[in-house]
Design an enzyme around this catalytic site. Structure first.
Site, mmCIF file in Angstrom:
data_model
loop_
_atom_site.group_PDB
_atom_site.id
_atom_site.type_symbol
_atom_site.label_atom_id
_atom_site.label_comp_id
_atom_site.label_asym_id
_atom_site.label_seq_id
_atom_site.Cartn_x
_atom_site.Cartn_y
_atom_site.Cartn_z
ATOM 1 N N PHE A 1 -2.646 -10.781 -11.597
ATOM 2 C CA PHE A 1 -2.214 -11.555 -10.432
ATOM 3 C C PHE A 1 -0.706 -11.742 -10.462
ATOM 4 C CE2 PHE A 1 -2.222 -15.436 -7.641
ATOM 5 C CZ PHE A 1 -2.850 -14.846 -6.562
ATOM 6 N N THR B 1 3.162 -9.880 -9.214
ATOM 7 C CA THR B 1 3.755 -9.637 -7.901
ATOM 8 C C THR B 1 2.859 -8.769 -7.028
ATOM 9 O OG1 THR B 1 5.890 -9.734 -8.996
ATOM 10 C CG2 THR B 1 5.852 -8.837 -6.776
ATOM 11 N N LYS C 1 7.051 8.756 -12.809
ATOM 12 C CA LYS C 1 6.738 9.087 -11.418
ATOM 13 C C LYS C 1 6.820 10.590 -11.175
ATOM 14 C CE LYS C 1 8.291 4.565 -9.775
ATOM 15 N NZ LYS C 1 9.493 3.822 -9.307
ATOM 16 N N GLY D 1 8.850 -3.534 -4.430
ATOM 17 C CA GLY D 1 8.707 -4.776 -3.681
ATOM 18 C C GLY D 1 7.248 -5.126 -3.543
#
Lengths: 412, 412
Positions: A8, A10, A200, A298
């Site tokens: 829990f 961001t 990535k 974000g």
């Protein structure tokens, strides 16, 4: 249909909020009668949170509840995440994760288990935050043979480099500013040394070329050593320094995969990707160059990518996705020193003419760069493209040249 | 699995070639044992073509062959395409099309038939050529409520505007050059008057906001009247002129949909999209701004998007995609004159001070623009944002001002 969220932080809290906020359209798009978060797993307490009644601390509740068909993993790290996700897949539950480290290290194994169990293991949010990248590569560009991927995949380093380029801040100043704004962690290693971008590009390479690339096989260099003088020389050359993650298919079946700062010419689509933005450029044999651009991180952008995967998993409960991702044999990743590139070099010397003549003899002509305010004994130049190892040998052996910085030139 | 291709023009021949060239990986991704083009329908003869043995002229052969499960429609136009596609869907065959006019005019009806027959009607190639746009909107951004879409959706007009901006060519010169290079048709109406971009934004609006938008309800303006003086004023304002297709959701349930040249500020991601490139910017409530960029047309990029849809249709023979696309009620598209925008105005006057004072009284302060070499009696200015109709009334009634050009300012 019931979903559980593990972690829990961001992203995890963003996922719970987004499923709550856009609930009706998400249910409709999922082709389900309902879609609810039943449990949220976290070791911490959140007594005042709107989801407090869903909080649990025992992973086994999720594992053993047959109503839970999809589990979201946003815990981060690998130790627990790997153990939990493996157990969930083996138990026949679909898993959606934003955890790039998990996918880069264990993607092949977890995808194999998911395939055997006929469930989904999806990870759109692990690359590019809210920018759709994985689904476009695997589906929209499915008719293409992908030749190359190059991306700005880490927002923190891109923010730091942007500050160095546009405001002439030093690396340390820009890093401090990034930490102040919450763009960089207190220990910024994973970002500034390129590990995050490395994970990535491993994932993107596997999806594009069909074989797992393990992070440790990738030449990974960060941006700690970039000086403002390098930024100035890049400008005089005609471009900017960006941390580029790159994967390119070779004719012999190997791939070149690297993460490193590179000179990027102004005319490249990637040159104008600034601040915390990410972009991925994909070269396909049919479609040519396609670029995806947006905020690479974000809370809500990343949560949005996670929930899109949840919707996809909910729609395809009986039909798993096949990413066609095989394990890599040894030596699948080519030696980066054999790849062709041009190099930018900055150093000092007491005899520029002699150094340039020596370089000409060893590696051919070089293009000398200048900048305002350079010390008398500073020298900077860009070579022609050649095998990197050969160029480095030539440069090292040029008598009277003290090399202080070498940066590759991007072929973009 | 067998596929038929209708129309052996640029895109149709590209589709046949691509399925042939990347055959093995396409079969694998389709999760089929095979995937072959069985028929190619065209009224013309292609005796020397590599696919000559597949050429047919009778549509009924495709319609009545139970082996054909997927049909690619790349004929263009609406009359025949609509009749054929409708019959194929009713016969239980999936259809993949690149025909934006067909989708913009009949998308709702054809999707409804496809849904009833449990087959797929897919059209990724109808917008943005090889740039993945439709699948990202419908799947990757599925967790978002999309607020707005703005795009450069027509490569021909973008090429012409780029030539006007960077090489100071007039519209007529740039159009002639575009025709010479094959970027513009002999009759360039569909491109330069905005109809092509209009069809595409209708499709994107329907996908994003869930209701069909018919082209005739969209305020559509082209670039024929743009002068080099307007280009110069845009530069002095701080941007460029681009043909922007825009769709925005309003709080009252209506949408604003327009195609028109607009002033775009340099800092916008769309300002640097040049030549024949296309880009689409999508604003989602969770993901923020995401941009997709690439070549919006061309044989292989478009064929690549078609074949990606063929793969998708082949994978989902039993499970259709649901785009959630309803028919539009009357007045679904809002009156464009009620939308808020700033306006750029160029005209002539014998008394600038009086005109500016009159404007101040009627519509508030304006920002006067200048350019080198402007005639003595030329005036140009940008208003503050307000309802477009109100601004136009105020401008029209300003005594002594002869308006020659009005261009909207993009809110990007």
């Amino acid at each position: 249909m019931y979903v559980a969220v593990m972690g829990f932080g961001t992203v995890g809290s963003g996922v719970a909020e987004l499923i709550y906020k856009n609930h009706d359209s998400i249910v409709k798009k999922s082709m389900q009668d309902s879609l609810e978060v039943k449990y949220i797993l976290d070791i911490r307490d959140f007594p005042d949170n709107q989801f407090a009644d869903k909080m649990i601390k025992d992973f086994n509740i999720i594992l053993n509840d047959p109503e839970i068909e999809i589990v979201v993993e946003t815990m981060g790290g690998v130790t627990f995440a790997y153990d939990f996700v493996k157990k969930l897949l083996l138990a026949g539950k679909s898993v959606v994760t934003s955890n790039k480290e998990l996918v880069a290290k264990h993607g092949f194994e977890l995808l194999t288990i998911a395939e055997e169990k006929n469930v989904n293991f999806l990870f759109e949010a692990s690359v590019g935050g809210g920018i759709p990248i994985i689904r476009p590569i695997t589906q929209c560009l499915a008719a293409n043979e992908i030749d190359e991927i190059a991306g700005i995949l880490n927002g923190t380093t891109n923010y730091i480099l942007t500050k160095m380029i546009t405001e002439k801040q030093s690396f340390d100043e820009a890093l401090a500013k990034a930490q102040e704004l919450g763009y960089a962690e207190k220990d910024p290693t994973a970002d500034v040394d390129g590990h995050d971008a490395c994970r990535k590009i491993c994932i993107l390479s596997a999806l594009s070329f069909g074989k797992h690339v393990y992070p440790e096989s990738v030449q990974t260099e960060g941006i700690r050593n970039i000086k403002l003088s390098d930024v100035a020389y890049a400008a005089s050359w005609g471009g900017v320094i960006k941390l580029i993650a790159n994967a390119k298919k070779l004719d012999n079946g190997q791939v070149n995969v690297t993460v490193a700062p590179r000179f990027v010419p102004y005319h490249s689509q990637l040159a104008s990707v600034d601040d915390v933005f990410n972009a991925v450029l994909i070269k396909g044999d049919a479609t040519g160059e396609v670029v995806f651009y947006g905020k690479g991180a974000g809370k809500m952008p990343t949560a949005s990518a996670v929930v899109a995967d949840v919707i996809d998993a909910a729609k395809h409960t009986k039909k798993k996705k096949n990413f066609g991702w095989a394990d890599a044999e040894e030596n699948y990743v080519a030696d980066y020193l054999a790849a062709e590139t041009a190099l930018y070099v900055r150093g000092t010397t007491d005899n520029k003419d002699a150094v340039i003549k020596a370089l000409n003899d060893k590696i051919g002509a070089v293009r000398v760069l200048t900048r305002d305010g350079a010390p008398e004994n500073e020298i900077a130049f860009v070579t022609n493209p050649d095998a990197e190892g050969k160029l480095r040998n030539g440069i090292e052996s040029a008598e009277g040249l003290n090399v202080e910085s070498i940066i590759r030139v991007a072929d973009l």
